[in-house]
Design a protein around this motif. Structure first.
Motif, mmCIF file in Angstrom:
data_model
loop_
_atom_site.group_PDB
_atom_site.id
_atom_site.type_symbol
_atom_site.label_atom_id
_atom_site.label_comp_id
_atom_site.label_asym_id
_atom_site.label_seq_id
_atom_site.Cartn_x
_atom_site.Cartn_y
_atom_site.Cartn_z
ATOM 1 N N ARG A 199 37.173 57.969 61.102
ATOM 2 C CA ARG A 199 37.299 57.638 59.690
ATOM 3 C C ARG A 199 35.984 57.035 59.190
ATOM 4 N NH1 ARG A 199 43.213 54.726 59.139
ATOM 5 N NH2 ARG A 199 42.251 53.271 60.608
ATOM 6 N N GLY A 200 35.678 57.293 57.930
ATOM 7 C CA GLY A 200 34.549 56.646 57.303
ATOM 8 C C GLY A 200 34.972 55.283 56.779
ATOM 9 N N MET A 201 34.101 54.652 56.027
ATOM 10 C CA MET A 201 34.446 53.336 55.496
ATOM 11 C C MET A 201 33.651 53.042 54.233
ATOM 12 S SD MET A 201 31.624 51.157 55.992
ATOM 13 C CE MET A 201 32.282 49.531 56.257
ATOM 14 N N THR A 202 34.238 52.194 53.407
ATOM 15 C CA THR A 202 33.494 51.584 52.312
ATOM 16 C C THR A 202 33.907 50.122 52.260
ATOM 17 O OG1 THR A 202 32.880 51.725 49.970
ATOM 18 C CG2 THR A 202 35.192 52.164 50.514
ATOM 19 N N LEU A 203 32.960 49.273 51.947
ATOM 20 C CA LEU A 203 33.175 47.829 51.968
ATOM 21 C C LEU A 203 32.821 47.279 50.594
ATOM 22 C CD1 LEU A 203 34.014 45.727 54.122
ATOM 23 C CD2 LEU A 203 31.579 45.372 54.585
ATOM 24 N N LEU A 204 33.809 46.659 49.951
ATOM 25 C CA LEU A 204 33.628 46.151 48.589
ATOM 26 C C LEU A 204 33.876 44.648 48.527
ATOM 27 C CD1 LEU A 204 35.486 48.838 46.430
ATOM 28 C CD2 LEU A 204 33.100 48.800 47.137
ATOM 29 N N ARG A 205 33.054 43.979 47.741
ATOM 30 C CA ARG A 205 33.267 42.564 47.422
ATOM 31 C C ARG A 205 33.835 42.496 46.009
ATOM 32 N NH1 ARG A 205 28.252 40.483 48.183
ATOM 33 N NH2 ARG A 205 28.650 39.924 50.347
ATOM 34 N N VAL A 206 35.009 41.913 45.866
ATOM 35 C CA VAL A 206 35.706 41.843 44.584
ATOM 36 C C VAL A 206 35.706 40.396 44.104
ATOM 37 C CG1 VAL A 206 37.885 42.242 43.373
ATOM 38 C CG2 VAL A 206 37.173 43.788 45.223
ATOM 39 N N GLN A 207 35.184 40.161 42.911
ATOM 40 C CA GLN A 207 35.113 38.818 42.319
ATOM 41 C C GLN A 207 35.914 38.809 41.030
ATOM 42 O OE1 GLN A 207 32.782 36.035 43.124
ATOM 43 N NE2 GLN A 207 33.658 34.803 41.477
ATOM 44 N N ILE A 208 36.834 37.847 40.904
ATOM 45 C CA ILE A 208 37.633 37.696 39.678
ATOM 46 C C ILE A 208 37.393 36.303 39.099
ATOM 47 C CG2 ILE A 208 39.981 37.516 38.763
ATOM 48 C CD1 ILE A 208 40.812 39.750 40.568
ATOM 49 N N ASP A 209 37.108 36.258 37.789
ATOM 50 C CA ASP A 209 36.861 34.997 37.069
ATOM 51 C C ASP A 209 37.766 34.931 35.852
ATOM 52 O OD1 ASP A 209 34.417 33.971 38.579
ATOM 53 O OD2 ASP A 209 33.713 35.951 37.952
ATOM 54 N N THR A 210 38.344 33.764 35.635
ATOM 55 C CA THR A 210 39.254 33.594 34.495
ATOM 56 C C THR A 210 38.951 32.375 33.648
ATOM 57 O OG1 THR A 210 40.790 32.385 35.932
ATOM 58 C CG2 THR A 210 41.181 34.770 35.656
ATOM 59 N N LEU A 211 38.303 31.375 34.217
ATOM 60 C CA LEU A 211 38.067 30.102 33.519
ATOM 61 C C LEU A 211 36.642 29.638 33.748
ATOM 62 C CD1 LEU A 211 41.292 28.339 34.884
ATOM 63 C CD2 LEU A 211 41.026 29.243 32.557
ATOM 64 N N GLN A 212 36.190 28.718 32.918
ATOM 65 C CA GLN A 212 34.856 28.157 33.130
ATOM 66 C C GLN A 212 34.823 27.219 34.319
ATOM 67 O OE1 GLN A 212 33.403 26.393 29.510
ATOM 68 N NE2 GLN A 212 33.276 28.355 28.428
ATOM 69 N N GLY A 213 35.967 26.686 34.672
ATOM 70 C CA GLY A 213 36.063 25.795 35.831
ATOM 71 C C GLY A 213 37.520 25.555 36.166
ATOM 72 N N ASN A 214 37.771 24.980 37.341
ATOM 73 C CA ASN A 214 39.141 24.697 37.743
ATOM 74 C C ASN A 214 39.801 23.698 36.787
ATOM 75 O OD1 ASN A 214 38.615 26.335 39.894
ATOM 76 N ND2 ASN A 214 38.901 24.780 41.475
ATOM 77 N N LEU A 215 41.122 23.837 36.662
ATOM 78 C CA LEU A 215 41.888 22.976 35.766
ATOM 79 C C LEU A 215 43.035 22.310 36.511
ATOM 80 C CD1 LEU A 215 42.202 25.383 32.685
ATOM 81 C CD2 LEU A 215 40.618 23.447 32.915
ATOM 82 N N HIS A 216 43.478 21.147 36.019
ATOM 83 C CA HIS A 216 44.619 20.444 36.580
ATOM 84 C C HIS A 216 45.863 21.307 36.407
ATOM 85 C CE1 HIS A 216 47.774 17.451 37.083
ATOM 86 N NE2 HIS A 216 46.861 16.592 37.551
ATOM 87 N N SER A 217 46.557 21.595 37.525
ATOM 88 C CA SER A 217 47.685 22.513 37.457
ATOM 89 C C SER A 217 48.876 21.938 36.705
ATOM 90 C CB SER A 217 48.116 22.922 38.872
ATOM 91 O OG SER A 217 48.524 21.789 39.612
ATOM 92 N N GLY A 218 48.975 20.607 36.649
ATOM 93 C CA GLY A 218 50.052 20.007 35.872
ATOM 94 C C GLY A 218 49.793 20.074 34.387
ATOM 95 N N GLN A 219 48.569 19.891 34.001
ATOM 96 C CA GLN A 219 48.217 19.864 32.579
ATOM 97 C C GLN A 219 48.088 21.272 32.001
ATOM 98 O OE1 GLN A 219 44.654 17.636 31.820
ATOM 99 N NE2 GLN A 219 44.847 17.753 29.589
ATOM 100 N N PHE A 220 47.588 22.229 32.811
ATOM 101 C CA PHE A 220 47.290 23.563 32.279
ATOM 102 C C PHE A 220 48.078 24.695 32.944
ATOM 103 C CE2 PHE A 220 43.511 20.999 31.395
ATOM 104 C CZ PHE A 220 43.296 21.274 30.050
ATOM 105 N N GLY A 221 48.687 24.428 34.121
ATOM 106 C CA GLY A 221 49.387 25.472 34.839
ATOM 107 C C GLY A 221 50.569 26.020 34.065
ATOM 108 N N GLY A 222 50.733 27.323 34.088
ATOM 109 C CA GLY A 222 51.803 27.979 33.344
ATOM 110 C C GLY A 222 51.280 28.787 32.187
ATOM 111 N N ALA A 223 50.089 28.438 31.716
ATOM 112 C CA ALA A 223 49.454 29.185 30.627
ATOM 113 C C ALA A 223 48.032 29.608 31.005
ATOM 114 C CB ALA A 223 49.438 28.364 29.342
#
Length: 454
Positions: A199-223
């Motif tokens: 078998r051949g192969m391909t190797l990919l690096r996948v980067q996902i970004d959603t926010l400018q920085g991490n957020l408190h999960s109690g204050q912002f989690g859910g939305a």
């Protein structure tokens, strides 16, 4: 093993081979300077070059390849008019993974229960010693009947293509009538096997970004959109309910018509835990030799220890796709990239970077070289008939050589039978297998030279 002068010579040379393999295994030649110093690979390359010079090879050179690694080349001239055979192995190795899980130090060749343990012992530093043993046995019994070229690659495990690009730029260097790739393995310990497909192969690096920085999960989690959750959804989309690979547009229904691989044998070889089912559909051979397969190699995410109650702003994964024989790795890469982009939820930003690729390979098993190898295997493994199997892994150089030298006959043999546990902790090689395959390779060179004279 049937007594014959070549087999007797190989047996007498095994203590020396064990000492040399110990020296070669001691180099931490992982071709990734982020894990081990580049000097480890350079020292291993120098060792290989010195070994070739000691055997009388000419034009020995340490080649600086375009990916920043080194491959080692040497030429051993044969009788006038003799065919040329290229012998391949690689000296770079996989990282040791969890060193604490090794029963002996990974870079110290250790004898245990009739096997030699150490990273690279089978994959593929042992393959280089196999070539040396075969040539030494021939020298002691009338001489090497063919012209031999040896190439030892320095970045096969990374899949970064340095040797392929070097060969494409200098096609005369590795030109040969036949090629023996010493980086495969017998289907079962003691069962002589050539590998017909990769078998051949391909190797990919996948980067996902959603926010400018991490957020408190109690204050912002859910939305707040969670990048790690988005990544998990993307990765889950690459498998059907039964675990089979599902990349939009990529066929995954081919079948294997060679040697059978029973589920019971596979469960034993893969060390599947009791009660845990296998994934995918079709036969085991279909799944591992004839169809594509996705593997998530790593995820950048907070570790459980020390994790904080946060919504993650970014997440990253390294994804491997093994490409089935008959498929094009470039097209598979395109389809996988489009699949990842399509299945990324919530409008999250996604970036896909390809960091390695190799084409699948299918050999011509009807060629005279395969007849010569079958006869050689019958000498090295008395009473056993050579089998033809596939291999789920990739050796990108095979397709490059097939494209550069379409008339060359390419065979794949080696020491990576299931008990070797290559790429895992406690990798090992069977010295008996090393001896038998060295005898087989020596007899192959005799048979092949004879076939070209007739």
């Amino acid at each position: 093993m049937t007594a014959n002068p070549i087999a007797e010579t190989v047996t007498s040379l095994m203590p020396r081979a064990r000492a040399e393999l110990a020296e070669l295994v001691a180099f931490r030649s992982v071709a990734d300077p982020a894990q081990f110093p580049k000097s480890e690979c350079e020292a291993a390359a120098a060792w290989v070059a010195d070994a070739l010079r000691t055997e009388g090879f000419q034009d020995v050179a340490v080649l600086d390849t375009p990916d920043g690694t080194q491959s080692v080349y040497g030429l051993l001239p044969g009788p006038e008019g003799a065919p040329t055979v290229l012998l391949y192995a690689h000296y770079d190795v996989q990282p040791p993974l969890d060193e604490a899980a090794w029963l002996s130090p990974p870079f110290e060749l250790t004898d245990r229960e009739g096997r030699w343990y150490g990273r690279g012992a089978a994959d593929c530093k042992g393959g280089f010693l196999m070539h040396l043993l075969a040539l030494r046995a021939l020298k002691a019994n009338g001489g090497v009947p063919v012209t031999v070229k040896v190439i030892a690659e320095g970045s096969e495990e990374q899949g970064t293509g340095g040797l392929e690009r070097y060969a494409e730029a200098r096609p005369e260097l590795l030109a040969a009538d036949s090629v023996v790739i010493g980086d495969a393995g017998n289907f079962r310990l003691g069962l002589p096997t050539v590998t017909a497909t990769l078998r051949g192969m391909t190797l990919l690096r996948v980067q996902i970004d959603t926010l400018q920085g991490n957020l408190h999960s109690g204050q912002f989690g859910g939305a707040a959109p969670d990048a790690l959750a988005a990544l998990i959804r993307v990765l889950d989309s690459l498998r059907a309910e039964d675990g089979s690979t599902t990349v939009d547009g990529l066929a995954a229904d081919a079948t294997w018509d060679g040697i059978d691989y029973t589920e019971a044998d596979f469960r034993k070889d893969a060390k599947v835990l009791d009660g845990v089912g296998l994934i995918g559909g079709g036969s085991v051979a279909d799944r591992i030799w004839a169809r594509p397969a996705i593997t998530v190699l790593g995820i950048d995410a907070p570790s459980v220890v020390g994790a904080t109650p946060s919504v993650q702003a970014s997440a990253r994964a390294l994804v491997s796709l093994r490409v089935a024989p008959g498929q094009d790795a470039g097209e598979a890469t395109r389809l996988l990239t489009e699949h990842v982009e399509k299945h990324t939820p919530w409008g999250a930003r996604v970036a896909v970077e390809q960091i390695g690729q190799g084409q699948p390979f299918r050999a011509d098993t009807s060629s005279p070289a395969y007849t010569a190898m079958a006869e050689a295997m019958s000498v090295a493994y008395p009473g056993q008939e050579m089998q033809t199997a596939g291999q789920g892994g990739s050796i990108p150089l095979c397709n490059t050589l097939a494209a550069l030298y379409p008339q060359a006959e390419i065979l794949l043999i080696g020491l990576s039978e299931p008990e070797a546990q290559i790429h895992a902790v406690n990798e090992s090689v069977s010295p008996d297998e090393l001896a038998r395959l060295s005898v087989a390779e020596a007899h192959f060179l005799i048979n092949y030279a004879r076939s070209k004279q007739s």
